[in-house]
Write an enzyme that holds these catalytic residues in place. Structure first.
Site, PDB file in Angstrom:
ATOM      1  N   THR A  30       0.826  -1.207   0.000  1.00  0.00           N
ATOM      2  CA  THR A  30       0.000   0.000   0.000  1.00  0.00           C
ATOM      3  C   THR A  30       0.859   1.256   0.000  1.00  0.00           C
ATOM      4  OG1 THR A  30      -1.677  -1.259   1.212  1.00  0.00           O
ATOM      5  CG2 THR A  30      -1.943   1.131   1.171  1.00  0.00           C
ATOM      6  N   TYR A  45       4.848 -12.632   4.551  1.00  0.00           N
ATOM      7  CA  TYR A  45       3.683 -11.985   3.930  1.00  0.00           C
ATOM      8  C   TYR A  45       3.281 -12.798   2.717  1.00  0.00           C
ATOM      9  CZ  TYR A  45       1.085  -8.197   1.493  1.00  0.00           C
ATOM     10  OH  TYR A  45       0.152  -7.438   0.835  1.00  0.00           O
ATOM     11  N   LYS A  97       1.625 -12.431   7.769  1.00  0.00           N
ATOM     12  CA  LYS A  97       0.457 -11.716   7.249  1.00  0.00           C
ATOM     13  C   LYS A  97      -0.133 -12.607   6.168  1.00  0.00           C
ATOM     14  CE  LYS A  97      -0.946  -7.618   4.606  1.00  0.00           C
ATOM     15  NZ  LYS A  97      -0.498  -6.360   3.950  1.00  0.00           N
ATOM     16  N   ILE A 103      -3.394  -6.216   9.265  1.00  0.00           N
ATOM     17  CA  ILE A 103      -2.584  -5.221   8.557  1.00  0.00           C
ATOM     18  C   ILE A 103      -3.490  -4.659   7.477  1.00  0.00           C
ATOM     19  CG2 ILE A 103      -0.502  -4.812   7.195  1.00  0.00           C
ATOM     20  CD1 ILE A 103       0.863  -7.017   8.828  1.00  0.00           C
TER      21      ILE A 103
END
Length: 294
Positions: A45, A133, A161, A203
């Site tokens: 992001t 992740y 994540k 997250i």
């Protein structure tokens, strides 16, 4: 270790695409005030793919300095080049990050053994808490639960994540790994159920625009207060949906611009949100109390 609502922070940019340091400082201070529990700096992001090495390090350094003593900072340091990921992770440790977030290598599609060796090499090279992740929808690379289990035995690999939105996947990882291995959702739409099922936080993209409510929802879910968590999440669901009306972070940066919190800058190959999509997200933001009703 870190729990709750962890904002996947945007990297604010001016119209010419340069990093807007003043707006970055304002955003960090706002998240402290709003009750966000931690910050991810320069993740997906945060447009990690289009920041140069020096910019990448500088944004992390600035966020760490601003948040010091107020919020933990997780630095995005993943890459599809193991040596590059090691370099970014070393720099983040030097600059004071509390942990690092390492996306699976994208494009080159390593097998599970390659993924294991990649993350093991980074963990051995840099002694800092590291969070895996997994986001196969973006990387075309799926870190399977059995590989997560192997990696969870590495002392400084402390969590994952998991952004598939698959709650059965999360439950399997929970069963395979020790209780102190941290599980974070990377899918706002399923984050509440993820936490109620034993996850430790989210997250979040939505936390960029609704930080206080995301923090409250995560706190309720962590406390096992399912009724409160569901009520809060029902108010957030339209944002969970429409902040992905186009590729992330295009909609969330447009939303923050509409809120007056950042300029409209975004870097190619991403472009500002299409005019066709704007009315729908604007109306959702009004319904959620983020914009004045006109």
């Amino acid at each position: 270790m870190i729990r709750g609502s962890i904002v996947a922070l945007v990297t604010p940019m001016r119209a010419d695409g340069s990093v807007d340091w003043e707006r970055l400082r304002s955003l960090v201070n706002w998240h402290v005030e709003q009750g966000t529990h931690a910050i991810v700096a320069v993740g997906t992001t945060g447009e990690s793919a289009t920041l140069g090495f020096e910019e990448h390090d500088s944004v992390i350094r600035e966020v760490v300095a601003l948040a010091k003593g107020r919020l933990p900072v997780i630095a995005g340091t993943g890459a599809n080049n193991t040596e590059e990921a090691i370099r970014l992770t070393r720099d983040a440790k030097r600059d004071g990050a509390d942990a690092c977030l390492l996306v699976t290598p994208y494009y080159n599609k390593p097998p599970q053994e390659g993924l294991y060796q990649h993350f093991l090499a980074i963990a051995r090279a840099v002694d800092i808490p590291q969070i895996l992740y997994n986001v196969p929808g973006r990387t075309s690379c799926d870190l399977l639960p059995e590989t997560v289990e192997r990696l969870s035995k590495v002392p400084n690999i402390v969590g994952i994540k998991e952004a598939t939105g698959n709650l059965e996947r999360a439950r399997e990882i929970r069963e395979r790994c020790s209780d102190d291995f941290m599980l974070y959702s990377g899918d706002d739409a399923t984050a509440m159920d993820f936490i109620l099922a034993g996850g430790h936080g989210d997250i979040s993209v939505t936390a960029n625009v609704a930080p206080a409510k995301m923090a409250a929802m995560c706190e309720a879910a962590l406390a096992g207060d399912a009724d409160t968590a569901r009520a809060l999440n029902a108010e957030l669901e339209p944002l969970h949906r429409d902040l992905f009306i186009e590729a992330n972070p295009i909609p969330v940066k447009w939303a923050l611009f509409e809120m007056g919190l950042i300029d409209a800058g975004i870097r190619l190959p991403l472009v500002p949100m299409s005019e066709a999509a704007q009315p729908r997200l604007r109306e959702t933001m009004r319904q959620c109390g983020l914009l004045e009703v006109k």
